[in-house]
Scaffold this motif. Sequence first.
Motif, PDB file in Angstrom:
ATOM      1  N   GLN A 247       0.832  -1.204   0.000  1.00 48.66           N
ATOM      2  CA  GLN A 247       0.000   0.000   0.000  1.00 48.66           C
ATOM      3  C   GLN A 247       0.870   1.258   0.000  1.00 48.66           C
ATOM      4  O   GLN A 247       0.549   2.270  -0.645  1.00 48.66           O
ATOM      5  CB  GLN A 247      -0.932   0.003   1.219  1.00 48.66           C
ATOM      6  CG  GLN A 247      -2.020  -1.062   1.156  1.00 48.66           C
ATOM      7  CD  GLN A 247      -2.960  -0.988   2.348  1.00 48.66           C
ATOM      8  OE1 GLN A 247      -3.034   0.063   3.005  1.00 48.66           O
ATOM      9  NE2 GLN A 247      -3.666  -2.072   2.589  1.00 48.66           N
ATOM     10  N   ILE A 248       1.973   1.194   0.757  1.00 39.00           N
ATOM     11  CA  ILE A 248       2.887   2.344   0.779  1.00 39.00           C
ATOM     12  C   ILE A 248       3.452   2.602  -0.608  1.00 39.00           C
ATOM     13  O   ILE A 248       3.552   3.753  -1.084  1.00 39.00           O
ATOM     14  CB  ILE A 248       4.003   2.122   1.813  1.00 39.00           C
ATOM     15  CG1 ILE A 248       3.435   2.151   3.234  1.00 39.00           C
ATOM     16  CG2 ILE A 248       5.109   3.167   1.663  1.00 39.00           C
ATOM     17  CD1 ILE A 248       4.417   1.764   4.304  1.00 39.00           C
ATOM     18  N   GLU A 249       3.856   1.526  -1.279  1.00 38.56           N
ATOM     19  CA  GLU A 249       4.406   1.684  -2.631  1.00 38.56           C
ATOM     20  C   GLU A 249       3.364   2.293  -3.571  1.00 38.56           C
ATOM     21  O   GLU A 249       3.671   3.190  -4.384  1.00 38.56           O
ATOM     22  CB  GLU A 249       4.872   0.322  -3.155  1.00 38.56           C
ATOM     23  CG  GLU A 249       6.108  -0.214  -2.442  1.00 38.56           C
ATOM     24  CD  GLU A 249       6.484  -1.594  -2.939  1.00 38.56           C
ATOM     25  OE1 GLU A 249       5.791  -2.099  -3.851  1.00 38.56           O
ATOM     26  OE2 GLU A 249       7.452  -2.182  -2.415  1.00 38.56           O
ATOM     27  N   SER A 251       0.841   4.155  -2.775  1.00 38.58           N
ATOM     28  CA  SER A 251       0.600   5.542  -2.380  1.00 38.58           C
ATOM     29  C   SER A 251       1.727   6.449  -2.858  1.00 38.58           C
ATOM     30  O   SER A 251       1.498   7.593  -3.309  1.00 38.58           O
ATOM     31  CB  SER A 251       0.461   5.651  -0.855  1.00 38.58           C
ATOM     32  OG  SER A 251      -0.655   4.932  -0.407  1.00 38.58           O
ATOM     33  N   ARG A 252       2.929   5.971  -2.791  1.00 37.82           N
ATOM     34  CA  ARG A 252       4.061   6.766  -3.261  1.00 37.82           C
ATOM     35  C   ARG A 252       4.002   6.961  -4.778  1.00 37.82           C
ATOM     36  O   ARG A 252       4.337   8.029  -5.303  1.00 37.82           O
ATOM     37  CB  ARG A 252       5.365   6.103  -2.853  1.00 37.82           C
ATOM     38  CG  ARG A 252       5.684   6.300  -1.380  1.00 37.82           C
ATOM     39  CD  ARG A 252       6.943   5.572  -0.978  1.00 37.82           C
ATOM     40  NE  ARG A 252       7.263   5.826   0.436  1.00 37.82           N
ATOM     41  CZ  ARG A 252       8.231   5.221   1.104  1.00 37.82           C
ATOM     42  NH1 ARG A 252       8.958   4.270   0.479  1.00 37.82           N
ATOM     43  NH2 ARG A 252       8.450   5.523   2.366  1.00 37.82           N
ATOM     44  N   GLU A 276       0.377  12.082   1.488  1.00 34.92           N
ATOM     45  CA  GLU A 276       1.585  12.001   2.322  1.00 34.92           C
ATOM     46  C   GLU A 276       1.235  11.561   3.741  1.00 34.92           C
ATOM     47  O   GLU A 276       1.968  10.793   4.380  1.00 34.92           O
ATOM     48  CB  GLU A 276       2.266  13.364   2.337  1.00 34.92           C
ATOM     49  CG  GLU A 276       2.934  13.713   1.003  1.00 34.92           C
ATOM     50  CD  GLU A 276       3.551  15.106   1.019  1.00 34.92           C
ATOM     51  OE1 GLU A 276       3.236  15.856   1.984  1.00 34.92           O
ATOM     52  OE2 GLU A 276       4.361  15.405   0.121  1.00 34.92           O
ATOM     53  N   SER A 278      -1.287   9.691   4.575  1.00 38.99           N
ATOM     54  CA  SER A 278      -1.628   8.269   4.502  1.00 38.99           C
ATOM     55  C   SER A 278      -0.377   7.399   4.462  1.00 38.99           C
ATOM     56  O   SER A 278      -0.303   6.351   5.121  1.00 38.99           O
ATOM     57  CB  SER A 278      -2.493   8.013   3.262  1.00 38.99           C
ATOM     58  OG  SER A 278      -2.775   6.637   3.138  1.00 38.99           O
ATOM     59  N   ILE A 279       0.624   7.844   3.716  1.00 36.70           N
ATOM     60  CA  ILE A 279       1.882   7.083   3.650  1.00 36.70           C
ATOM     61  C   ILE A 279       2.547   7.030   5.007  1.00 36.70           C
ATOM     62  O   ILE A 279       3.056   5.985   5.454  1.00 36.70           O
ATOM     63  CB  ILE A 279       2.817   7.707   2.603  1.00 36.70           C
ATOM     64  CG1 ILE A 279       2.253   7.502   1.184  1.00 36.70           C
ATOM     65  CG2 ILE A 279       4.215   7.103   2.705  1.00 36.70           C
ATOM     66  CD1 ILE A 279       3.026   8.224   0.108  1.00 36.70           C
ATOM     67  N   GLU A 283       3.423   3.710   7.171  1.00 40.71           N
ATOM     68  CA  GLU A 283       4.784   3.404   7.613  1.00 40.71           C
ATOM     69  C   GLU A 283       4.812   3.196   9.124  1.00 40.71           C
ATOM     70  O   GLU A 283       5.547   2.351   9.652  1.00 40.71           O
ATOM     71  CB  GLU A 283       5.726   4.531   7.208  1.00 40.71           C
ATOM     72  CG  GLU A 283       6.012   4.568   5.709  1.00 40.71           C
ATOM     73  CD  GLU A 283       6.882   5.745   5.326  1.00 40.71           C
ATOM     74  OE1 GLU A 283       7.001   6.688   6.151  1.00 40.71           O
ATOM     75  OE2 GLU A 283       7.456   5.717   4.209  1.00 40.71           O
TER      76      GLU A 283
END
Length: 402
Positions: A247-249, A251-252, A276, A278-279, A283
Amino acid sequence: MTAFAVLAPLTVTAAQAEEYRLGTMDKLRIRVVEWQTAEGAVRDWSMISGDYTVGPSGNISLPFVGEMPANGKTTSEIATAISEELQQKFGLLDRPDASVELAEFRPVFISGDVQTPGGYPYAPDLTVLKAVSLAGGIRRASDAGLRIERDFINARGNYDVLLAQRNGLLAKRARLIAEANGQEEIEFPKELQESAEGKKQIADETAFKAARERQLRVQLSALEDLKSLLQNEVASLEKKIGSQNRQIELSREELKGIGNLADRGLVVNARVLSIERSIAELEGKVLDMETASLRAKQDISRATQDATNLQNDRDTEIAQERQQAETEIEGLDLKIAMYKDLMAEAMARDPQAALSTGAAATVSFSIVRKTGEEPTETPADENTPVLPGDVIKVGVAPVPAN
């Protein structure tokens, strides 16, 4: 009363006197008469007639005849020899008539644990029991019998208590050896299998071993279950961490695409800030899950170490208990030997007092008899016939408890 096997010698009776073989200390009554044909009268040899004892050399000494061998001969053989010697010595036409009868048998001797050991006159049909009765029966101290009896009771009681403790320790040691070697079956000493108390101790130690093994299995099983749960938790966290990282990837990548539009004023900055934020939250969750995974892995290592420590502690406990049992057994052996010696001393000083306590004891008889050049000793019992000259040995000894 325990005794040895029956000895069956020939019984000497008056009717069998002619078959009796003479020996040292037998007393003979000898009478010699002569029929004088010329005078038609009987002449009594009073100088020879009388009582004679077979001496240590096995001979009898008669006037005019001198030393005559008697050992091993019958009375009829002695009578014939006397008649022939007198006829030859005096050149008589008619051989004198000699009668030899056994005036007194040589004595029997009684030794050992009897009241009055020594020599006693022999009587026909004498048995070991009758002979012991002549000697006053089994020996008993006249002045200290009660004290010796009390000492024997105390020693016997302590002996029995210590022996029971030792048997318990033998059973415990056998169980500890089996546990140390990982054996399913316990090899108990045979001495424990021969008594009811020993069989009970075997059953108790067997049950105790099973209970201890069951307890250890439960504890190890609980640790294994905990490790399994923790491993499942780690696997679940790793999956969640992977999902969060994905999900982080995403979102980025979204943020990267929106960033160019924001620079050209096509997208509001609020949208960028939201992504940002949300990321950052994702994390943070990943970091929390990694921390939880690490903690679970530490718990797994701790559970593994606890299982190892549990087994090591058990092995150490078994080794210590076995060493302690060995030390206690050695100490009990010394005390048991001491009380056994005390019982033997009391039995030796006053056998009848010890027997009166009801203690298990062995009364043994044996007969020492000279049948050839060397005497032989033969086991006997109360009903064994006794011959003249026999030595009857009486012994009393305590029987150790099982």
